[in-house]
Design an enzyme around this catalytic site. Structure first.
Site, PDB file in Angstrom:
ATOM      1  N   THR A  45       0.856  -1.277   0.096  1.00  0.00           N
ATOM      2  CA  THR A  45       0.050  -0.082   0.060  1.00  0.00           C
ATOM      3  C   THR A  45       0.956   1.300   0.169  1.00  0.00           C
ATOM      4  OG1 THR A  45      -0.217  -0.438   2.242  1.00  0.00           O
ATOM      5  CG2 THR A  45      -2.053  -1.093   0.967  1.00  0.00           C
ATOM      6  N   GLY A  46       0.399   2.237  -0.272  1.00  0.00           N
ATOM      7  CA  GLY A  46       1.265   3.630  -0.794  1.00  0.00           C
ATOM      8  C   GLY A  46       2.066   3.916   0.303  1.00  0.00           C
ATOM      9  N   THR A  47       1.563   4.433   1.368  1.00  0.00           N
ATOM     10  CA  THR A  47       2.584   4.820   2.462  1.00  0.00           C
ATOM     11  C   THR A  47       3.489   4.136   3.079  1.00  0.00           C
ATOM     12  OG1 THR A  47       0.423   6.356   3.121  1.00  0.00           O
ATOM     13  CG2 THR A  47       2.509   6.421   4.582  1.00  0.00           C
ATOM     14  N   THR A  48       3.147   2.649   3.219  1.00  0.00           N
ATOM     15  CA  THR A  48       4.086   1.707   3.698  1.00  0.00           C
ATOM     16  C   THR A  48       5.254   1.494   2.376  1.00  0.00           C
ATOM     17  OG1 THR A  48       2.414   0.739   4.999  1.00  0.00           O
ATOM     18  CG2 THR A  48       4.155  -0.695   4.374  1.00  0.00           C
ATOM     19  N   SER A  65      -2.537   4.794  -1.073  1.00  0.00           N
ATOM     20  CA  SER A  65      -2.774   4.608   0.501  1.00  0.00           C
ATOM     21  C   SER A  65      -3.875   3.702   0.701  1.00  0.00           C
ATOM     22  CB  SER A  65      -2.540   5.993   1.142  1.00  0.00           C
ATOM     23  OG  SER A  65      -2.719   5.765   2.606  1.00  0.00           O
ATOM     24  N   ASP A  71      -5.914  -0.881   0.054  1.00  0.00           N
ATOM     25  CA  ASP A  71      -6.169  -2.204   0.424  1.00  0.00           C
ATOM     26  C   ASP A  71      -6.950  -2.977  -0.713  1.00  0.00           C
ATOM     27  OD1 ASP A  71      -5.038  -2.039   2.838  1.00  0.00           O
ATOM     28  OD2 ASP A  71      -6.839  -0.997   3.756  1.00  0.00           O
TER      29      ASP A  71
END
Length: 152
Positions: A45-48, A65, A71
């Site tokens: 996922t984006g931020t991770t 994100s 998700d």
């Protein structure tokens, strides 16, 4: 439900996900097993994903994100047999606004028989398994049979 099989190649497609309170824990885990992860195709996922890529230099295919739909994007890849396993460090002590999406991601992983590690211990078991470097077959739902039953 009828099942069929699909083959996971030696090089796996691995999803990496972490709730905000767990991102640093996942980052430490990724750094610990960076040598194993670099042999596989990584999604997050984006931020991770951006955090992991910035801190490790690993090539990561970033979705948007999680709360913005990431998700759901990973869930779609799972339903298309494009994800072989998922490392998802979720926070069991804090609710998140996108909790329905999180539950949907975990549900679709179970439906499609995708192994999911939810903490450092289970992730270590998965990443150090001899099966990680092997071509293996797993059972998945036979969607064609499912569809045929539904539409007659």
């Amino acid at each position: 439900m009828q099942v069929t099989t699909r083959t996971m190649n030696k090089s796996k497609h691995i999803a990496l996900v972490a709730h905000d309170n767990c991102k640093q824990d996942l980052l430490r885990w990724v750094k610990e097993f960076e040598d194993k992860l670099e042999d596989h195709t990584l999604y997050a996922t984006g931020t991770t994903g951006h955090l992991l890529s910035k801190e490790t230099g690993l090539k990561i295919n970033c979705m948007i994100s999680g709360p913005m739909g990431g998700d759901q994007q990973l869930g779609a890849l799972i339903s298309e047999s494009k994800i072989d396993m998922m490392i998802f460090f979720w926070d069991p002590l804090n609710a998140v606004p996108h909790d329905p999406d999180v539950k949907a991601l975990l549900r679709i992983s179970a439906v499609w028989n995708v192994p999911v590690a939810t903490n450092r211990a289970s992730a270590k078991f998965m990443i150090t398994s001899p099966l990680l470097a092997e071509e293996i077959s797993i059972e998945i739902p036979d969607y064609e049979a499912y569809l045929a039953e539904r539409i007659g």
